[in-house]
Enzyme design. Structure first.
Site, mmCIF file in Angstrom:
data_model
loop_
_atom_site.group_PDB
_atom_site.id
_atom_site.type_symbol
_atom_site.label_atom_id
_atom_site.label_comp_id
_atom_site.label_asym_id
_atom_site.label_seq_id
_atom_site.Cartn_x
_atom_site.Cartn_y
_atom_site.Cartn_z
ATOM 1 N N HIS A 104 29.409 1.204 -33.642
ATOM 2 C CA HIS A 104 29.626 0.068 -33.947
ATOM 3 C C HIS A 104 31.182 0.488 -35.436
ATOM 4 O O HIS A 104 31.293 -0.524 -35.464
ATOM 5 C CB HIS A 104 28.125 0.678 -35.109
ATOM 6 C CG HIS A 104 27.476 -0.035 -34.488
ATOM 7 N ND1 HIS A 104 26.560 0.000 -33.189
ATOM 8 C CD2 HIS A 104 26.675 -1.504 -34.671
ATOM 9 C CE1 HIS A 104 25.501 -0.335 -33.327
ATOM 10 N NE2 HIS A 104 25.847 -1.586 -33.713
ATOM 11 N N LYS A 158 14.885 2.010 -33.235
ATOM 12 C CA LYS A 158 13.093 2.188 -33.221
ATOM 13 C C LYS A 158 13.909 2.607 -34.736
ATOM 14 O O LYS A 158 14.551 3.760 -35.421
ATOM 15 C CB LYS A 158 13.369 3.681 -32.455
ATOM 16 C CG LYS A 158 13.425 5.139 -32.546
ATOM 17 C CD LYS A 158 13.329 6.480 -31.832
ATOM 18 C CE LYS A 158 14.157 7.324 -31.926
ATOM 19 N NZ LYS A 158 14.630 8.761 -32.651
#
Lengths: 263, 186
Positions: free
Chosen positions: B39, B104
């Site tokens: 990222h 999650k």
């Protein structure tokens, strides 16, 4: 390798018990069913339960009459980790803290050595995943906060951890010692079997209270709502300094992995 | 529990707008993997005005670093990693067309708000069910950053990958909703 392929029978039983719990949510039940299926696949096909096969944490209890010849103990452990993680197709997750460059063989292991009576050597392999370890905390409470303060801290920690450590989790709590001692107490508390009773009646009562309070938060499996967020709370204590009340919380994901061998 | 919705990538705006927190979704088609290290590089490219190594329009990023494949396997165990580590980067990727994220754990308020603004949902997969999830991954190709090892960007073709909507485009949050339903006041 085995620790990463096979889930303990105590964990599987805890899943089954939670599934039978009338109060467990339909979502919670379907998650527990998926985790049981996952454990079946990993055991049958000998593939990791979770892709995060962890930091290799190895506790070695060396009998003081045992003698280690040849290589250094730590080198031997690292060689074992290197072979296990490579031959077992386990993920290599260890890197330099700044450059983030991967060491490519999951070494070095964290090796914690204790000298114990006897002439045997006991090795406990306890890999720890990143997601659950990120939720661990050590704090130094004021002695006046007492057991109530400790319990509030543990419940608050679970509440903040939420879905991150892959519930249903095991909660290890260390009380006393110093900042380094208490962290080890909390981790070792996780090695106790789920369902075992703490021999100290005060700690046993505290474990039950904290477990009930955590599960009453309603987070449930995966934090998606339900009754079984934690399978067990295990507490270990040690005397502490008159000025201190150290507490550590070590949360372990549902893949509570540890295996021991004595040589 | 409601019947799952079957969706195929790339997702359209109306696909995403229809979804509500708590909906079960079976994902099909290609999804892309990236964790924090990837990222950081993707956002650096955008900041330099350069193109991403794949077309992100309508796509889903799966936060995962799979275990190595055993001989004969497509991929090793491949469950979700914790999402909050991607929070600082996610809104920037939504600006250029990302429609979904799989991971999650809780997201930052900024991520949930950006999802409402740009039409991007956050899905959760079952953390720790890596061996089970790997079964619905049919093909894996390297896209970029091979040097990141398990953290490289990969294109995964999935069949009926079951996820649940945690944050929808109206700002609902399944973690908060679940807690409200099952909490017991002492």
């Amino acid at each position: 390798m085995d620790t990463n392929y096979y889930l303990g029978e105590d964990v599987l039983q805890a899943f089954r018990r939670a599934m039978e719990d009338e109060g467990e949510s339909p979502t919670g039940k379907s998650i527990l069913k998926a985790l049981l299926k996952n454990a079946e696949i990993s055991a049958n096909e000998q593939v990791p339960i979770c892709q995060d096969t962890g930091f290799a944490v190895v506790y070695v209890e060396v009998g003081q009459d045992a003698r280690i010849e040849g290589a250094l103990l730590e080198d031997a452990v690292n060689e074992g980790v290197r072979q296990g993680y490579t031959e077992g197709y386990l993920r290599k997750s260890i890197c330099d803290p700044f450059t983030r460059k991967n060491t490519t063989d999951n070494t070095p292991a964290v090796v914690i050595t204790d000298i114990v009576p006897g002439d045997k050597i006991k090795i406990i392999m306890a890999p720890k995943g990143g997601g659950s370890e990120n939720m661990s905390r050590v704090t130094m409470l004021k002695p006046s906060e007492g057991l109530k303060g400790i319990e509030d801290f543990v419940v608050q920690r679970a509440n903040e951890a939420g879905s991150n450590p892959c519930p249903p989790v095991l909660v290890g709590v260390g009380i006393g010692g110093t900042s380094e001692k208490v962290a080890i107490l909390a981790r070792r508390a996780l090695f106790r079997k789920i369902g075992s009773v703490n021999p100290d009646p005060e700690l046993d009562a505290s474990e039950r209270r904290v477990l009930r309070r955590i599960n009453n938060l309603g987070m449930g499996p995966q934090g998606l709502g339900g009754r079984c967020y934690a399978m067990a709370v295990h507490i270990e204590k040690f005397p502490c300094h008159i000025a201190q009340l150290p507490v550590a919380v070590n949360i372990c994901c549902h893949a509570s992995r540890h295996k021991e061998i004595t040589i | 529990m409601s019947e799952p919705v079957r969706l195929t990538t790339p997702l359209k705006e109306e696909d995403v707008k229809r979804l509500r927190a708590g909906d079960r979704v079976l994902l099909n088609g290609a999804i892309y993997t990236a964790r924090d290290a990837a990222h950081k590089r993707l956002v650096a490219l955008l900041d330099e005005g350069k193109a991403l190594p794949f077309d992100i329009k309508g796509q889903i990023i799966y936060y995962v670093g799979p275990a190595p494949a055993k001989p004969g396997q497509v991929v090793g165990s491949a469950g979700p990693t914790t999402s909050y580590r991607m929070d600082q980067y996610a809104p920037r990727l939504m600006e250029v067309g990302m429609r979904g994220m799989i991971g999650k754990g809780n997201r930052a308020k900024e991520v949930v708000e950006a999802g409402c603004k740009h039409g991007c949902v956050y899905f959760a997969a079952i953390g720790g069910a890596g061996a089970l999830i790997a079964r619905c991954i049919k093909k894996v190709d390297l896209v970029a950053y091979e040097d990141l090892g398990p953290e490289a960007v990969r294109r995964m073709e999935v069949e009926d990958f079951e996820v649940v909507v945690v944050n929808d485009v109206e700002g609902n949050d399944l973690y908060q909703m679940g807690k409200k339903l099952y909490a017991v006041n002492e």
